[in-house]
Design a protein around this motif. Structure first.
Motif, mmCIF file in Angstrom:
data_model
loop_
_atom_site.group_PDB
_atom_site.id
_atom_site.type_symbol
_atom_site.label_atom_id
_atom_site.label_comp_id
_atom_site.label_asym_id
_atom_site.label_seq_id
_atom_site.Cartn_x
_atom_site.Cartn_y
_atom_site.Cartn_z
ATOM 1 N N LEU A 59 0.834 -1.203 0.000
ATOM 2 C CA LEU A 59 0.000 0.000 0.000
ATOM 3 C C LEU A 59 0.870 1.256 0.000
ATOM 4 O O LEU A 59 0.639 2.184 -0.778
ATOM 5 N N GLN A 60 1.885 1.292 0.860
ATOM 6 C CA GLN A 60 2.771 2.462 0.937
ATOM 7 C C GLN A 60 3.471 2.719 -0.393
ATOM 8 O O GLN A 60 3.578 3.869 -0.845
ATOM 9 N N MET A 61 3.941 1.641 -1.037
ATOM 10 C CA MET A 61 4.597 1.818 -2.338
ATOM 11 C C MET A 61 3.606 2.336 -3.371
ATOM 12 O O MET A 61 3.944 3.202 -4.186
ATOM 13 N N THR A 62 2.384 1.843 -3.330
ATOM 14 C CA THR A 62 1.360 2.285 -4.276
ATOM 15 C C THR A 62 1.027 3.757 -4.035
ATOM 16 O O THR A 62 0.910 4.547 -4.984
ATOM 17 N N GLN A 63 0.920 4.150 -2.778
ATOM 18 C CA GLN A 63 0.666 5.562 -2.449
ATOM 19 C C GLN A 63 1.786 6.457 -2.961
ATOM 20 O O GLN A 63 1.530 7.502 -3.568
ATOM 21 N N LYS A 64 3.022 6.049 -2.726
ATOM 22 C CA LYS A 64 4.166 6.844 -3.190
ATOM 23 C C LYS A 64 4.206 6.933 -4.713
ATOM 24 O O LYS A 64 4.462 7.993 -5.278
#
Length: 192
Positions: A59-64
């Motif tokens: 999720l964090q990678m997708t947000q970034k």
């Protein structure tokens, strides 16, 4: 008028430039206001995937990766639903929580050819517009599609998260495949 939101589900393990470019094309062709990248905590078809990175890291990678794309949003909605995550359950819950939105399901042609095996596939067809995008080796005849299924004419992207993970483990370059914002983050796949 309801806001039209495309639901683009997947593991995004990791997200790559093909995912983003495809979503941008679908946004225009399907006349959507936004595309929500629904990061799946557990895909019913990938229950035993040993390469699946932690939900929150994906999720964090997708947000970034989407930070500079205001109409493309990373979404953790399925993290709060029972598992495994079935699209029918997700869309039912979204409709209850966001009554002013119209949700459109985005799927690849490879999923469309086996759509009849999806949980509540007939209900999905009856209640939601479905946008199908081309996938290699999965030809679709637009003339045979139900009236609420739209086949969009998007570019084929010959990249996959599986290939990216393999490249990372082998120390091969991935700079042209993943957004610069997550280039350092994907190194975590070396340890899997």
């Amino acid at each position: 008028m309801k806001k039209r939101v495309g639901i683009y589900g997947g593991s995004f393990n990791p997200i790559h430039k093909g995912h983003i470019a495809l979503a941008k094309q679908i946004l225009k062709q399907a006349r959507l206001d936004e595309v929500w990248f629904m990061v799946s905590p557990l895909n019913p078809f990938k229950v035993a995937d040993a390469d699946l990175l932690d939900d929150h890291l994906r999720l964090q990678m997708t947000q970034k990766a989407l930070a500079s794309e205001p109409r493309l949003l990373a979404c953790d909605y399925e993290f709060h639903l029972p598992r495994p995550s079935y699209t029918w359950d997700t869309l039912q819950a979204l409709c209850r929580d966001y009554p002013d939105y119209e949700f459109v399901l985005l799927i690849g042609a490879d999923n469309w050819v086996k759509f009849d095996r999806w949980y509540h596939s007939a209900d999905l067809l009856q209640n939601f517009q479905i946008v199908v995008y081309p996938r290699e080796n999965s030809p679709i005849d637009a003339d045979t599609l139900p009236s609420n299924v739209l086949l969009v004419n998007t570019k084929l992207y010959r990249m996959s998260s599986t290939d990216i993970r393999q490249r990372i483990r082998e120390g091969r370059p991935i700079k042209r495949l993943v957004p610069a914002a997550i280039l350092d983050d994907v190194a975590v796949y070396r340890k899997i």
